[in-house]
Design a protein around this motif. Structure first.
Motif: not given
Length: 136
Positions: A58-62, A68-71
């Motif tokens: 998953p790219p945004v698990a951190d 903003d970075e998630r978007r």
């Protein structure tokens, strides 16, 4: 120094679709599958190369990733500009036809490149660019 590539990572936004693509379409074996729902880390790789793997994550698990970075990550994945991988095969035409027949999005049909390589390109279900070069 004795260094080898062990695992490379690609993002996914739907673990089931990614699993089908890498396992059923590309023929990779599943080496690990942990987590649940969309928060799954799936490790796949070629059966004849047990020491080299791809981690579908998953790219945004951190937790350090901002909203903003998630978007931005989601936008880049949707455009197919966030992740990519370069694979190789001895029979590019047969591989291309098999992957296309499975319904993968074709980006480029087999083409002789000006730099001396023949390759093709697809997008995986998460939008990652999957380029496949012909081994000569």
């Amino acid at each position: 120094m004795d260094i080898s590539i062990h695992t490379s990572s690609l993002p996914h936004d739907d673990p089931e679709e990614s699993l089908v693509f890498y396992r059923d379409v590309l023929g990779f074996e599943v080496r690990g599958d942990v987590g649940q729902g969309k928060m799954r880390w799936i490790t796949v790789g070629p059966a004849d190369q047990p020491s080299t793997s791809i981690l579908l994550a998953p790219p945004v698990a951190d937790p350090g990733v901002t909203e903003d970075e998630r978007r931005t990550i989601a936008e880049m994945m949707a455009k197919g500009t966030y992740g990519w991988i370069l694979l190789a095969t001895r029979d590019l035409d047969a591989t291309f036809e098999q992957v296309r027949a499975a319904g993968a999005e074709v980006v480029q049909e087999p083409t002789e490149q000006p730099y001396g390589m023949r390759d093709c390109a697809f997008r995986d279900p998460a939008g990652n660019m999957v380029r496949i070069q012909e081994l000569r």
